[in-house]
Write an enzyme that holds these catalytic residues in place. Structure first.
Site, PDB file in Angstrom:
ATOM      1  N   THR A   1       1.365  -0.784  -0.550  1.00 47.01           N
ATOM      2  CA  THR A   1       0.076  -0.457  -0.306  1.00 47.01           C
ATOM      3  C   THR A   1       0.960   1.684  -0.006  1.00 47.01           C
ATOM      4  O   THR A   1       1.755   0.946  -0.142  1.00 47.01           O
ATOM      5  CB  THR A   1      -0.744  -0.669   1.364  1.00 47.01           C
ATOM      6  OG1 THR A   1      -0.189   0.003   2.102  1.00 47.01           O
ATOM      7  CG2 THR A   1      -1.543  -1.515   1.371  1.00 47.01           C
ATOM      8  N   CYS A   2       0.227   2.310  -0.029  1.00 42.92           N
ATOM      9  CA  CYS A   2       1.064   3.721   0.076  1.00 42.92           C
ATOM     10  C   CYS A   2       2.380   4.011   1.129  1.00 42.92           C
ATOM     11  O   CYS A   2       3.161   4.370   1.278  1.00 42.92           O
ATOM     12  CB  CYS A   2       0.326   4.651   0.063  1.00 42.92           C
ATOM     13  SG  CYS A   2      -0.727   4.813   0.897  1.00 42.92           S
ATOM     14  N   ASN A   3       1.534   3.008   2.538  1.00 40.92           N
ATOM     15  CA  ASN A   3       2.438   2.976   3.420  1.00 40.92           C
ATOM     16  C   ASN A   3       3.471   1.554   3.937  1.00 40.92           C
ATOM     17  O   ASN A   3       4.021   1.439   4.747  1.00 40.92           O
ATOM     18  CB  ASN A   3       1.280   3.954   4.597  1.00 40.92           C
ATOM     19  CG  ASN A   3       0.787   4.274   4.806  1.00 40.92           C
ATOM     20  OD1 ASN A   3       2.026   5.918   4.643  1.00 40.92           O
ATOM     21  ND2 ASN A   3      -0.074   4.950   5.356  1.00 40.92           N
TER      22      ASN A   3
ATOM     23  N   PRO B   1     -10.262   1.608   7.067  1.00 38.53           N
ATOM     24  CA  PRO B   1     -11.121   0.041   6.828  1.00 38.53           C
ATOM     25  C   PRO B   1     -10.752   0.054   5.737  1.00 38.53           C
ATOM     26  O   PRO B   1     -10.604  -0.890   5.710  1.00 38.53           O
ATOM     27  CB  PRO B   1     -12.198   1.168   7.334  1.00 38.53           C
ATOM     28  CG  PRO B   1     -11.874   2.481   6.391  1.00 38.53           C
ATOM     29  CD  PRO B   1     -10.843   3.231   7.099  1.00 38.53           C
ATOM     30  N   GLN B   2      -9.059   0.909   5.453  1.00 38.07           N
ATOM     31  CA  GLN B   2      -8.931   0.425   3.737  1.00 38.07           C
ATOM     32  C   GLN B   2      -8.130  -0.586   3.852  1.00 38.07           C
ATOM     33  O   GLN B   2      -8.096  -2.160   2.883  1.00 38.07           O
ATOM     34  CB  GLN B   2      -8.456   1.414   2.916  1.00 38.07           C
ATOM     35  CG  GLN B   2      -9.226   2.159   2.310  1.00 38.07           C
ATOM     36  CD  GLN B   2      -9.277   3.792   3.517  1.00 38.07           C
ATOM     37  OE1 GLN B   2      -9.118   4.040   4.548  1.00 38.07           O
ATOM     38  NE2 GLN B   2     -10.423   4.934   3.423  1.00 38.07           N
TER      39      GLN B   2
END
Lengths: 272, 421
Positions: free
Chosen positions: B50-52, B116-117
């Protein structure tokens, strides 16, 4: 019958506990528990009143003991009626507690029963008593809703949300519930007064006799009439309406109990 | 047996410059899964990005080699030398890896706790692995437990409750004031990203009408079109305050736009219906003293941030409950994982006893000249003996971790009978 009164008070106390725990922990099963206990208590309470009625042929409001029993019954009953339409779940704590206080208190008083006279047998009297008690119960709920409104508004205005903000419903719901309670209470009070007048005319030959009870009932009626009028014409709503509901109920309590204890009058015998 | 190992980096260990270089797209992920699975030491692999964060979850028989393989492929696919991201990488094994994936999926490890994603992103990554057939017995089970645990934490704790963004916090407040927003009217004064997001949320909540006031009328018209609302002139604002319910203000004006006296005069005309001002502008547009008026509510940007801080604090409290649920989940996964080892241990134990008994029988009957039928009788005796000996140990080992320490029994049995030699 005393046993059933004990059971009823126990049910109301358990119901209050359930509802109050629900306020703190917000668990649905606690709310359900409170509701089931209150419903069962209400049923027992109805049986007691029915029993008294069957025994004497009169509505059991002849002494403080009986009056408190009917008060508790009226509060529980009116709460259920409102709960059906307005889902203010946390109000259960207030209503159940009020009912519990009434019925538990009734266990400790056993005053002299007012003389059984033929004047206590009249359809007008039955209508008078029932609508007054239910009306007062509706005012009691309006007061509870008003307290919740003020707590919630303080949380929102104060910007420190804390305990109440998450647990209480929206201001709009509280405001409209309070309004509905007062409107219903006022209607019942009006019916109660009218039937009372007619009964007084049939028994004493006069509609109005400047009895303290009558005067204070008139004051109560005028006060609630003013509250409703203010709302409809200049929009007395929100905090102002909530505060007035609380003041109104204080006046109701005085009319109901205070007048009998302090000012006597022809209703005095019912709360001995 | 293959062990669970996890290698990854996230917003806590790697700066955004590194994370953006290593972010893996869906197509790249599929190719990388195949490449890593090629390695002899890796039996199963799932990868998500993910982006993180980038996380590679593996079941491997050779841990060191698996880690090297994963690093090498990450470096090759993203064309970033291993040395650049090596320091940012964390490696978890066994229970720690299991705990990590549980925490990530439950969003306890996220930048914004309770968002929540992440669960959906992990699910998607898992389906990619399923399609590439790179996930097997161990990781399938692990991921299913992960989804189950994350869902349980979301429903049993308040980790996702209450808004943690300015626009959501404003909507939540509006709902506490108005109950439902359906049929309400909104006035947007000025423009700005946050204000526009808030209006979008309001539209989703089915407000009735949106008015946009802008100093430059043309800009107002454009913005109004975006929300299918109508533009009004700046001078018309007081007239519209009379009929709207929610006012969002976000102008660059150095002065107050709405004063207390204005609102005080308007309130009787509104029959005191509640009025909610959301003031996102700095310097402020709405006189904060309006909040003192009955049925008027003013929240400025600091107030909203205060609400968010309070909500975040609540989420952190709820996160503690989440950690407890994860502790339980890690233990129960460990029990399942260990049970995988019971069967080989029982077989090995049986073989060991078999070999001892067979050898001794052989030695005994060697010197005797026994007919075939008698030899068979010895064989039967041998099997009965082994079954009797094995009966209780098998029951004990197979017993569903009643004491929570099956792995300890397995360990003892293996040591007692020297099965690991």
């Amino acid at each position: 019958m005393d046993n059933l009164i004990t059971v009823t008070s126990l049910l109301y106390v358990l119901s209050s506990a359930g509802y109050i725990l629900y306020l703190f922990f917000q668990k649905e099963y606690l709310h359900r528990q409170g509701r089931v206990f209150l419903a069962t208590g209400f049923l027992c309470n109805s049986i007691i009143i029915g029993f008294y009625y069957a025994k004497t042929g009169q509505i059991p409001v002849r002494n403080l003991h009986e009056t408190l029993l009917v008060s508790g019954w009226a509060v529980a009953g009116v709460f259920f009626a409102f709960q059906y339409r307005f889902k203010v779940k946390v109000l259960g704590g207030y209503a159940a507690l009020l009912a519990a206080v009434c019925v538990v208190a009734s266990l400790f008083v056993s005053g002299k029963i007012a003389e059984t006279q033929t004047i206590f047998n009249s359809l007008w009297l039955v209508a008078h008593v029932i609508s007054i008690f239910l009306g007062h119960a509706a005012f009691a709920l309006a007061c509870g809703v008003g307290l919740l409104y003020i707590a919630q508004e303080n949380a929102i205005k104060g910007k420190k949300h804390g305990f109440f903000y998450k647990r209480l419903p929206s201001l709009d719901l509280l405001d409209s519930t309070g309004y509905a309670c007062i409107a219903t209470g006022f209607t019942l009070l009006t019916i109660g007064l009218i039937t009372g007048f007619i009964y007084a005319k049939s028994v004493w030959g006069r509609f109005w006799g400047w009895d303290p009870k009558e005067i204070w009932s008139g004051i109560t009626w005028l006060l609630y009439a003013a509250i409703l009028h203010g709302r409809l014409t200049v929009g007395w709503r929100g905090k102002k309406a909530a505060a007035m509901a609380i003041i109104g109920f204080a006046v109701v309590l005085f009319t109901f109990f205070g007048v009998n204890f302090l000012l006597k009058g022809h209703h005095g015998i019912f709360t001995r | 047996m293959a062990e669970i190992i996890l290698l990854g980096l996230n917003h806590k260990t790697a700066p955004v410059e590194i994370r953006e270089c290593l972010a893996v797209s869906k197509e790249e992920a599929a190719a990388m899964l195949d490449a890593i699975k090629e390695s002899a030491s890796v039996e199963e692999v799932v990868l998500f990005s993910t982006c993180n964060r980038v996380e590679i979850l593996m079941a491997a028989c050779d841990k060191a080699d698996a880690v090297e393989t994963a690093k090498r492929h990450l470096s090759e696919f993203k064309k970033v030398p291993v040395s650049r991201f090596e320091d940012s990488i964390y490696i978890h094994e066994g229970d720690e890896a299991v705990r990590h994936i549980f925490r990530v999926a439950s969003s306890l490890d996220s930048m914004m706790i309770g968002e929540p994603q992440i669960l959906g992103q992990i699910k998607e990554a898992y389906f990619t692995a399923i399609k590439r057939k790179t996930s097997g017995v161990i990781l399938n089970r692990l991921l299913h437990r992960t989804f189950f645990t994350a869902k349980r934490i979301r429903t049993e704790t308040g980790i996702g409750d209450h808004a943690v963004s300015i626009s959501y916090a404003a909507i939540e407040l509006a709902k506490k004031i108005f109950g439902q927003l359906e049929g309400k009217k909104v006035l947007l004064i000025g423009a700005g990203e946050m204000a526009e997001i808030a209006v979008e949320h309001l539209v989703k909540n089915r407000v009735k009408e949106i008015f946009v006031a802008n100093r430059t009328f043309k800009n107002g018209v454009e913005l109004a079109r975006k929300f299918s609302g109508s533009a009004i002139r700046f001078e018309e604002i007081p007239g519209y305050i009379l009929q709207v319910d929610i006012i969002i203000s976000s102008t660059g004006s150095p002065d107050m736009i709405v004063s207390k006296d204005q609102v005080k005069q308007i309130m009787p005309g509104r029959m005191n219906r509640p009025l909610f001002f959301i003031d996102i502008a700095v310097p402020r547009d709405i006189d904060p003293a309006i909040n003192k008026l009955n049925n008027a509510y003013v929240y400025d940007i600091d107030d909203l941030n205060g609400v968010i801080d309070e909500n975040l604090e609540d989420r952190n409290k709820e996160a503690v409950k989440g950690e407890r649920i994860i502790d339980e989940a890690v233990i129960s996964f460990r029990q399942w994982y260990d049970s995988l080892d019971v069967v080989p241990t029982i077989i090995e134990l049986r073989n060991k006893i078999d070999s001892v008994v067979t050898a001794e029988i052989q030695r005994t009957i060697q010197s005797m000249n026994l007919p075939e039928s008698d030899r068979e009788a010895f064989d039967r005796m041998k099997n009965a003996l082994i079954n009797k000996i094995m009966h209780h140990p098998t029951l004990l080992l197979k017993r569903d971790g009643g004491h929570g320490s099956n792995s300890a029994y397995i360990d003892i049995v293996r040591k007692l009978f020297n099965l690991d030699e």
